[in-house]
Design an enzyme around this catalytic site. Structure first.
Site, PDB file in Angstrom:
ATOM      1  CB  SER A  52      45.214  -3.293 -22.568  1.00 43.91           C
ATOM      2  OG  SER A  52      44.594  -4.422 -23.108  1.00 43.91           O
ATOM      3  NE  ARG A  53      49.475  -9.430 -24.293  1.00 41.80           N
ATOM      4  CZ  ARG A  53      49.314 -10.723 -24.057  1.00 41.80           C
ATOM      5  NH1 ARG A  53      50.357 -11.464 -23.770  1.00 41.80           N
ATOM      6  NH2 ARG A  53      48.127 -11.280 -24.108  1.00 41.80           N
ATOM      7  CE  LYS A  57      32.110 -15.773 -15.737  1.00 46.45           C
ATOM      8  NZ  LYS A  57      31.813 -16.098 -17.185  1.00 46.45           N
ATOM      9  CB  ILE A  84      34.421  -8.899 -20.788  1.00 43.17           C
ATOM     10  CG1 ILE A  84      33.262  -8.838 -19.787  1.00 43.17           C
ATOM     11  CG2 ILE A  84      35.736  -8.770 -20.054  1.00 43.17           C
ATOM     12  CD1 ILE A  84      31.954  -9.310 -20.348  1.00 43.17           C
ATOM     13  CG  ASP A  94      33.932 -18.178 -19.624  1.00 43.32           C
ATOM     14  OD1 ASP A  94      34.736 -17.650 -18.844  1.00 43.32           O
ATOM     15  OD2 ASP A  94      33.176 -17.515 -20.374  1.00 43.32           O
TER      16      ASP A  94
END
Lengths: 307, 307
Positions: free
Chosen positions: A35-36, A89, A13, A167
């Site tokens: 971010s991993r 969201k 996203i 979702d």
């Protein structure tokens, strides 16, 4: 003054929507990523938000694009560090945690923006304005898509807190809660769980507004072929229909011209305005309805789902 | 001026607790009953709240003792008629509806009291005062009782909205949310559903406070023999233990003398005071936690339950 922003969670996203919207929005600039498994060329990159906050990179705000299950600790760390926070969201895995985040943002005098991108779809505000002057008789939501296409291999979505078909379904609820003049509450909920999964693949919900208007919703993740994201409002004056996820509008049988969708650009524009005054925009109503759907839900086991 | 009260739903809880408490409380008087299958000698009796409100019996306030699934319409009718409303726990079948009731009470300038009788247990306020000055390390809730003994033949409790083991479990949550100085949120939930029932017979919940203190809860409806309603708080200064549903307190290994329980008398005394100023006391936090437990819950099927 330009807001220096960090994105946390550089997944699908973030790449599909956030990066482009940030680049196109005045007053905000991406300066860091946490971010991993991902980084961006030319942008300071960290493994997680704790590393970012411990660094000497100056950020004013954080946009959380990680899955909802781990988001509380990240949002709390950002708020405690005095950063403004924007939440993808759904805003979290539980209501308790998002209420706690709102209280913390208030205490720290920083912005918290719980986003609902579908509310920025082009037909939503025109529909809301129109319905304010009409007598509503019934509402029917049909939100049916192919999970294999939209969430390929996303394991978290099937885990508790990932919400399953809610979702996408929460997008529909975010629109309906915006456009109807009256609040509503759930009276019946049927949830369909694949026998090998911890989240529902389909749901059938019956709500009622306070004055008794029925709001029916069918959510389904098993739809192949054409996808359906429609909301039909039957009014005494004629039907008002939003299709294509709220981006097209038909009123009394006539298509209305609506602007092109700019969902994420609108979100970032609004965030810039919120941050300017350290305001909070945290309407958790769509998540309350989902939570009610689980609490009141009658469960049926259906065919196993394999990705 | 004495508050003229009607009871709606003359079932087990109304007879066991409400009638005696009302009779013992100054400032409030029972003048009517609305109940499908029951009446009281010498008291105006109606089949339901609509009949009551349409009659010429004057009531100032309504106490709702019906099961939560049908309560919204009753409470809404009472509030719209300008009556003060007291709700048995749990306050409703969904969060959306109880939020709507609160908004309506505010609009009508009447009292709404969402009661949690276990918060009136004798050890609760002493424990709350004590814990405000201690360093809490962990909390363990054990709430285990025999459903056959406490809810004989109550079918509604196994239906969606009846909450199953959370019907007693929400009492524990109402105490813990009162006595801990910090808010907490769910991080894991395991729910055990009898294969023939729509509500859980047991639950294992892991919460965390904002600062990371673990709160573990085990709820079980399958306990025969001695019943367990205990909350143990491990603090740096020693253990604080509430037993017998919050009516007895042990501090650092020493039993403390606590007053006799007057749960429902305290509720009605507080309601009289609220009505005096048309105030609202509606803390829905325990129901938010239950709702979270369903949304985040991982489900396991267990042995069928027959009454």
């Amino acid at each position: 003054m330009t807001i220096r922003l960090a994105i946390v969670g550089l997944g699908k996203i973030a790449r599909d929507q956030h990066l482009g919207a940030i680049a196109a929005t005045a007053g905000i600039e991406l300066v860091a990523v946490a971010s991993r498994n991902a980084a961006l060329d030319g942008i300071a990159s960290f493994n997680d938000i704790d590393e970012l906050l411990a660094s000497n990179i100056e950020v004013d705000a954080v946009s959380l694009c990680t899955p909802p299950q781990g988001r509380f600790a990240q949002a709390r760390a950002a708020l405690l560090a005095g950063k403004h926070v924007m939440l993808e969201k759904p805003p979290g895995a539980t209501l308790s945690e998002v209420y706690a985040l709102e209280a913390l943002a208030r205490e720290k005098h920083v912005s918290l923006f719980s986003t609902w991108h579908s509310r920025e779809a082009a037909a939503v505000e025109p529909a809301r304005a129109l319905l304010a002057g009409r007598t509503i008789r019934s509402v029917a939501v049909e939100w049916k898509e192919d999970v294999r296409h939209w969430h390929p291999g996303q394991a978290w979505i099937w885990e508790p807190g990932g919400l399953g078909v809610f979702d996408p379904g929460i997008n529909a609820l975010s629109i309906v809660t915006r456009i109807l003049p009256e609040a509503f509450h759930l009276v019946r909920s049927d949830l369909f769980f694949p026998e090998n999964r911890a989240a529902p693949i389909a749901a059938k919900l019956s709500f009622e507004t306070a004055s008794g208007v029925p709001v029916e919703a069918e959510l389904d993740w098993r739809q192949t072929g054409p996808q359906t994201w429609d909301i039909r409002i039957d009014t005494a004056e004629g039907p008002v229909v939003l299709t294509h996820g709220g981006s097209r509008l038909t009123v009394d049988g006539e298509p209305r011209i609506v602007e092109e969708d700019q969902e994420y650009r609108n979100l970032y524009r609004h965030f810039v305005s919120l941050v300017g005054d350290s305001r909070i925009d945290a309407d958790f109503t769509p998540l309350v309805h989902v939570s009610d759907a689980f609490m009141l839900g009658r469960r049926t086991a259906v065919e196993a789902f394999e990705d």
